[in-house]
Design an enzyme around this catalytic site. Structure first.
Site, PDB file in Angstrom:
ATOM      1  N   PHE A   1       0.588  -1.108   0.139  1.00 13.26           N
ATOM      2  CA  PHE A   1       0.216   0.033  -0.272  1.00 13.26           C
ATOM      3  C   PHE A   1       0.453   1.195  -0.074  1.00 13.26           C
ATOM      4  O   PHE A   1       0.541   1.744   0.255  1.00 13.26           O
ATOM      5  CB  PHE A   1      -0.603  -0.147   1.466  1.00 13.26           C
TER       6      PHE A   1
ATOM      7  N   GLU B   1       3.634   6.551  -3.891  1.00 14.85           N
ATOM      8  CA  GLU B   1       4.715   6.720  -4.575  1.00 14.85           C
ATOM      9  C   GLU B   1       5.113   8.384  -3.699  1.00 14.85           C
ATOM     10  O   GLU B   1       3.645   9.435  -3.932  1.00 14.85           O
ATOM     11  CB  GLU B   1       4.595   6.805  -6.114  1.00 14.85           C
TER      12      GLU B   1
ATOM     13  N   ASN C   1      -6.974   0.864  -3.760  1.00 18.21           N
ATOM     14  CA  ASN C   1      -6.638   1.687  -4.588  1.00 18.21           C
ATOM     15  C   ASN C   1      -8.245   2.823  -5.505  1.00 18.21           C
ATOM     16  O   ASN C   1      -8.439   3.839  -5.921  1.00 18.21           O
ATOM     17  CB  ASN C   1      -6.166   0.960  -6.330  1.00 18.21           C
TER      18      ASN C   1
ATOM     19  N   CYS D   1      -0.457   2.804 -11.131  1.00 25.33           N
ATOM     20  CA  CYS D   1      -1.574   2.610  -9.970  1.00 25.33           C
ATOM     21  C   CYS D   1      -3.083   2.212 -10.427  1.00 25.33           C
ATOM     22  O   CYS D   1      -3.294   1.209 -10.739  1.00 25.33           O
ATOM     23  CB  CYS D   1      -1.347   2.427  -8.692  1.00 25.33           C
TER      24      CYS D   1
HETATM   25  N1  LIG Z   1       4.953   1.796  -7.849  1.00 25.00           N
HETATM   26  C1  LIG Z   1       3.674   2.027  -6.565  1.00 25.00           C
HETATM   27  O1  LIG Z   1       3.615   3.041  -5.714  1.00 25.00           O
HETATM   28  C2  LIG Z   1       2.801   0.428  -6.277  1.00 25.00           C
HETATM   29  C3  LIG Z   1       2.054   0.728  -4.457  1.00 25.00           C
HETATM   30  C4  LIG Z   1       1.654  -0.699  -4.240  1.00 25.00           C
HETATM   31  C5  LIG Z   1       1.190  -1.920  -5.399  1.00 25.00           C
HETATM   32  N2  LIG Z   1       2.397  -1.927  -6.152  1.00 25.00           N
HETATM   33  C6  LIG Z   1       2.220  -2.877  -7.458  1.00 25.00           C
HETATM   34  O2  LIG Z   1       3.657  -3.351  -7.245  1.00 25.00           O
HETATM   35  C7  LIG Z   1       3.768  -4.169  -8.314  1.00 25.00           C
HETATM   36  C8  LIG Z   1       5.300  -3.260  -8.410  1.00 25.00           C
HETATM   37  O3  LIG Z   1       4.858  -1.943  -9.327  1.00 25.00           O
HETATM   38  P1  LIG Z   1       6.237  -0.872  -9.380  1.00 25.00           P
HETATM   39  O4  LIG Z   1       5.570   0.336  -9.675  1.00 25.00           O
HETATM   40  O5  LIG Z   1       7.057  -1.806  -8.408  1.00 25.00           O
HETATM   41  O6  LIG Z   1       7.243  -1.909 -10.802  1.00 25.00           O
HETATM   42  P2  LIG Z   1       8.232  -1.272 -11.497  1.00 25.00           P
HETATM   43  O7  LIG Z   1       7.707  -1.922 -12.831  1.00 25.00           O
HETATM   44  O8  LIG Z   1       8.762  -0.312 -10.619  1.00 25.00           O
HETATM   45  O9  LIG Z   1       9.319  -2.908 -11.389  1.00 25.00           O
HETATM   46  C9  LIG Z   1       9.007  -3.973 -11.716  1.00 25.00           C
HETATM   47  C10 LIG Z   1       9.958  -4.768 -11.864  1.00 25.00           C
HETATM   48  O10 LIG Z   1       9.845  -6.139 -11.693  1.00 25.00           O
HETATM   49  C11 LIG Z   1      11.517  -6.186 -12.383  1.00 25.00           C
HETATM   50  N3  LIG Z   1      11.054  -7.878 -13.065  1.00 25.00           N
HETATM   51  C12 LIG Z   1      10.029  -7.989 -14.183  1.00 25.00           C
HETATM   52  N4  LIG Z   1      10.254  -9.211 -14.488  1.00 25.00           N
HETATM   53  C13 LIG Z   1      11.038  -9.898 -13.803  1.00 25.00           C
HETATM   54  C14 LIG Z   1      11.201 -11.109 -13.116  1.00 25.00           C
HETATM   55  N5  LIG Z   1      11.309 -12.839 -13.944  1.00 25.00           N
HETATM   56  N6  LIG Z   1      12.723 -11.702 -12.398  1.00 25.00           N
HETATM   57  C15 LIG Z   1      12.421 -10.612 -11.821  1.00 25.00           C
HETATM   58  N7  LIG Z   1      12.310  -9.417 -11.805  1.00 25.00           N
HETATM   59  C16 LIG Z   1      11.479  -8.923 -12.873  1.00 25.00           C
HETATM   60  C17 LIG Z   1      11.405  -5.500 -13.826  1.00 25.00           C
HETATM   61  O11 LIG Z   1      12.269  -5.750 -14.645  1.00 25.00           O
HETATM   62  C18 LIG Z   1      11.493  -4.125 -13.036  1.00 25.00           C
HETATM   63  O12 LIG Z   1      12.272  -3.579 -12.270  1.00 25.00           O
HETATM   64  C19 LIG Z   1       3.051  -4.375  -9.655  1.00 25.00           C
HETATM   65  O13 LIG Z   1       1.833  -5.164  -9.482  1.00 25.00           O
HETATM   66  C20 LIG Z   1       2.139  -2.613  -9.020  1.00 25.00           C
HETATM   67  O14 LIG Z   1       0.875  -2.813  -9.273  1.00 25.00           O
HETATM   68  C21 LIG Z   1       2.466  -0.923  -6.863  1.00 25.00           C
END
Ligand SMILES: NC(=O)c1ccc[n+]([C@@H]2O[C@H](COP(=O)([O-])OP(=O)(O)OC[C@H]3O[C@@H](n4cnc5c(N)ncnc54)[C@H](O)[C@@H]3O)[C@@H](O)[C@H]2O)c1
Length: 442
Positions: free
Chosen positions: A155, A158, A214, A266
């Protein structure tokens, strides 16, 4: 405690750093070589307040490490986090290919029991798919190691991700196992000291909790944007209305700021994904469809105001754009309203001079070199030789600008503010025409 985290993005890196900071031995794994090498060389791939220091300190202390070697990560720890992206696929559903690929990788390399914790935002039923994937691979390998799949949605916000992770408001754990409950309590004990923030539930409810949260926030924003449009037509001021309704403790002040639409990685994708999940279960989500539609229209509002001001002719005009990230304190431009606005300006033959305190590298990465985009070093430089100013993100440093300077630098003396940052009368005192959202233009 040892942990492995798959995916070094906004969620994975922040969580890894916070876990390492309380003393855990954390190994992060990503398929992106450059990201891993950069981190090893002290280059932090994203901007989050406070993150760089924690990453560097814990990396130097040896508690936080980075690798592209999945096998090493799988053998490193019993606890394996999945924190990879779940972007929308072509019909808006969450694309689970990255999550399932990590599940497969874990299953391919595991040589003892594992707890697989899903931190990515995933549709209801994904834990079952991860379970099936791991079971199938283990069966093919002819081995039988025990494993559990836990839902632990994230949760963090950013822009405040480090603080949110250090002091989470709640820690949701979806599991049916008492043994896992105990383990999760141990894992999160350092973050659960002054009161119990842990809420245990079944896996499906945990998966849905993240989407519901969300979608509720996105609903508040779209509702308020609709109110802003009504206020504008009726001669009311949405900022007064906001204060009026926010003072009702049942409503509160959070997430009722009108603006030029929600963006980021998100809300847009999660609203869409829940609509698809619901319709796949023969359940129409009337509210969420409206939330998404209102947001789509709202992202065009700022451009419509610009077009109307210039009688539909902005060809050859240059617009200073302040703020590119989808919200302040992040460099994330995924689905940012600034992108819709800039594209519309370019399509109409206008040019952009943009400034953002943190997203300039990201903007360069997205748009590369183009004649109609200049990335400027300061907010003042962006104004020079521009015709008008447009504000897309409410960064702190835009809050109290030198209106006199703005007036002297932009030739048409007009501001289009997508975030209602200023008092209309003050801007007006300096001879500036001021358009905002849900208020009367003076
Ligand atoms: N960004 C946010 O504010 C936020 C908040 C809560 C939840 N989320 C959720 O968390 C998840 C991640 O979001 P994010 O913003 O951190 O994503 P992001 O795109 O910033 O990072 C994802 C990372 O995963 C890596 N990746 C992809 N496939 C891979 C694999 N097979 N092995 C290892 N690494 C791999 C990518 O290279 C990338 O670095 C999503 O489901 C998102 O909805 C995001």
């Amino acid at each position: 405690m040892k942990l492995s985290i798959f995916g070094i993005g906004y969620v994975g890196l922040v969580q890894a750093a916070i876990f390492a900071d309380v003393g855990y031995d954390v190994l992060c794994v990503d398929i992106d070589d450059k990201k891993v090498n950069d981190l090893k060389n002290g280059i932090i791939p994203i901007y989050e307040p406070g993150l760089a220091l924690i990453v560097k300190e814990n990396y130097s202390a040896g508690r936080l490490n980075f690798t592209t070697n999945a096998e090493e990560a799988v053998s490193h720890a019993e606890i394996q986090f999945i924190a990879v992206g779940t972007p929308p696929d072509e019909n808006g559903s969450a694309d689970l290919q990255y999550v399932l690929s990590v599940a497969e990788t874990i299953a391919n390399h595991m040589n003892d029991s594992k707890i697989i914790i899903d931190k990515s935002t995933v549709p209801v039923g994904t834990a079952d798919l991860v379970y099936e994937k791991v079971s199938t691979v283990l069966e093919k390998r002819g081995v039988d190691y025990s494993f559990e799949v836990v839902s632990n949605p994230e949760f963090l916000k950013e822009g405040a991700a480090v603080e949110d992770s250090k002091r989470p408001e709640r820690i949701i754990i979806g599991t049916g196992s008492k043994k896992i409950e105990k383990k999760m309590r141990e894992l999160y004990a350092p973050f659960n000291r002054n009161r119990d923030r842990m809420i245990f539930m079944d896996v499906r409810s945990a998966e849905l909790t993240k989407y519901a949260a969300n979608c509720m926030l996105a609903t508040k924003i779209s509702f308020m944007n609709e109110m802003a449009n009504i206020a504008e037509k009726l001669g009311a001021d949405i900022e007064n209305v906001r204060k009026g309704i926010g003072s009702d403790s049942r409503i509160g002040y959070h997430f009722i700021y009108p603006g030029c639409g929600y963006g980021g990685s998100c809300f847009p994708k999660d609203v869409q994904a829940l609509i698809r999940t619901a319709s796949g279960s023969e359940c129409d989500s009337h509210i969420l469809n409206a939330v998404e539609h209102v947001n789509f229209l709202q992202k065009e509002k700022l451009f419509q105001k610009i077009k109307a001001h210039y009688n539909n002719d902005i060809k050859g005009k240059t617009f200073a754009v302040w703020g590119l990230s989808f919200k302040p304190n992040t460099d994330d431009m995924r689905d940012a309203p600034s992108r819709i606005l800039m594209q519309a300006l370019w399509d109409a033959g206008a040019k952009v001079q943009a400034f953002d305190p943190e997203s300039m590298i990201e903007c360069q990465r997205i748009y590369k070199q183009r004649d109609d985009l200049r990335l400027m070093g300061t907010k003042e430089e962006a104004l020079k030789t521009a015709d008008a100013l447009v504000i897309c993100t409410e960064w702190n440093q835009f809050r109290a600008p030198d209106f006199q300077l703005i007036g002297s630098l932009i030739s048409d003396e007009v501001i289009f503010d997508g975030r209602n940052m200023y008092d209309s009368e003050i801007a007006n005192q300096y001879g500036l025409k001021y358009y905002s959202m849900g208020r009367q233009t003076i």
